[in-house]
Design an enzyme around this catalytic site. Sequence first.
Site, mmCIF file in Angstrom:
data_model
loop_
_atom_site.group_PDB
_atom_site.id
_atom_site.type_symbol
_atom_site.label_atom_id
_atom_site.label_comp_id
_atom_site.label_asym_id
_atom_site.label_seq_id
_atom_site.Cartn_x
_atom_site.Cartn_y
_atom_site.Cartn_z
ATOM 1 N N ASP A 195 0.851 -1.184 0.000
ATOM 2 C CA ASP A 195 0.000 0.000 0.000
ATOM 3 C C ASP A 195 0.895 1.246 0.000
ATOM 4 O O ASP A 195 1.837 1.325 -0.787
ATOM 5 C CB ASP A 195 -0.963 -0.033 1.196
ATOM 6 N N TYR A 324 -3.284 10.911 1.665
ATOM 7 C CA TYR A 324 -3.801 10.870 0.292
ATOM 8 C C TYR A 324 -3.731 12.255 -0.338
ATOM 9 O O TYR A 324 -3.292 12.409 -1.486
ATOM 10 C CB TYR A 324 -5.242 10.346 0.291
ATOM 11 N N HIS A 377 -4.431 -7.767 -0.090
ATOM 12 C CA HIS A 377 -3.759 -6.480 0.066
ATOM 13 C C HIS A 377 -2.924 -6.394 1.344
ATOM 14 O O HIS A 377 -1.879 -5.739 1.357
ATOM 15 C CB HIS A 377 -4.820 -5.379 0.068
#
Length: 400
Positions: A195, A324, A377
């Site tokens: 990630d 982000y 993930h």
Amino acid sequence: MTDYPAAVDSLPAQPGAAQALQPFRITITDAELADLRERLHDARLPDQIPGTGWDFGTDMAYLRELVDYWADQYDWRAQEARINAFDQYTTTIDGENVHFIHARSPEPDALPLILTHGWPGSIVEFLDVIEPLRNPRAHGGEPRDAFHVVVPSLPGYAFSGPTKAAGWSVRRIAQAWAVLMQRLDYDRYGAQGGDWGSFVSRHLADVDREHVCGIHVNMWTAAASGAPGEMDGLTERELAHLARAADYFKTGSGYVAIQSTRPQTLAYGLNDSPAGLLSWIVEKFYAWTDNNGSVEDAVSRDALLTNVALYWFTGTAGSAARLYYESITSGAVVPPPITHIPVGVGDYPQEIIAAPRRWVERDNNVIHWSDMPRGGHFAAMEEPDLFVDDVRSFFRKVRA
């Protein structure tokens, strides 16, 4: 492609107390635990159309189970003790607090390795792999595969605390990691991440070229170049990856739009409601793990709640979301190619974004690629044994 310089100098070392490593232990108070239980007991859950399950997002029946378990059965003290069994420290880098686990190996020739988590993960992702990586002799491995393991909490996450200034992209975090490893007197080391940890590790290979000997990642993003024939001959596995990524961008990436544009607005709800925070995170574990319809096929209930609890107790859901905004607006989501050191990739079948192998090899010095038989993930958390074996296998090739 973002125009990065060939390398970036390490941040200057801060003098005095700011540079010191401070021992750290998690100490959540009884009052904080009581407040959490009260909020969970008082949670006001929304309606749900009967029979819709996870179609519209987090399934309310499952969330109700988790909320009740978290309030009345989950043992935070046991999880706190488990994490506190590792040596932990904090230090100040570039004005921000950085928390990390430092698990030195008993093997004298161990290779330093920094493991970086992503969102909505934490150091909890790596709790099952630290000891096998640190002390393979005690876990069915060979002493030659030992690592001195460093597991930081990303700035703005968990016990690193909320970031106090803007600008903390994955690129800047990589610069901070270079300082951290220097501060630990590690002159040559490897990096691993998934990630956001994949992005940090890729940037770290660029910003600390003289010291990083290789990187291993799960989740590698790479775009098609538009070259003729680029889609020809892709394997069934690669086509499945591309289909999964297309579905992710169509139906599963709304959180990116919010967290990369208005993270502060979202933060108020996540910081005020543990049930809301749990819902926001558990939906990703449901969608991104290799499971048969239940999150707990892939990740235990206690591990899931411990990961969420770290966000709750530290009030970092909002600052974590800011990563982000910082990384996407700065262009740091396009790391430079890695041609100067070896690259390894663990390709897990249920990863949300996984580029075809030749797209990755086009621009990077890939010497190791593993098509994993299962996992998603959160690789280290879902499949710790597979993860450890693959990390050992890659770094065996670059230790000399």
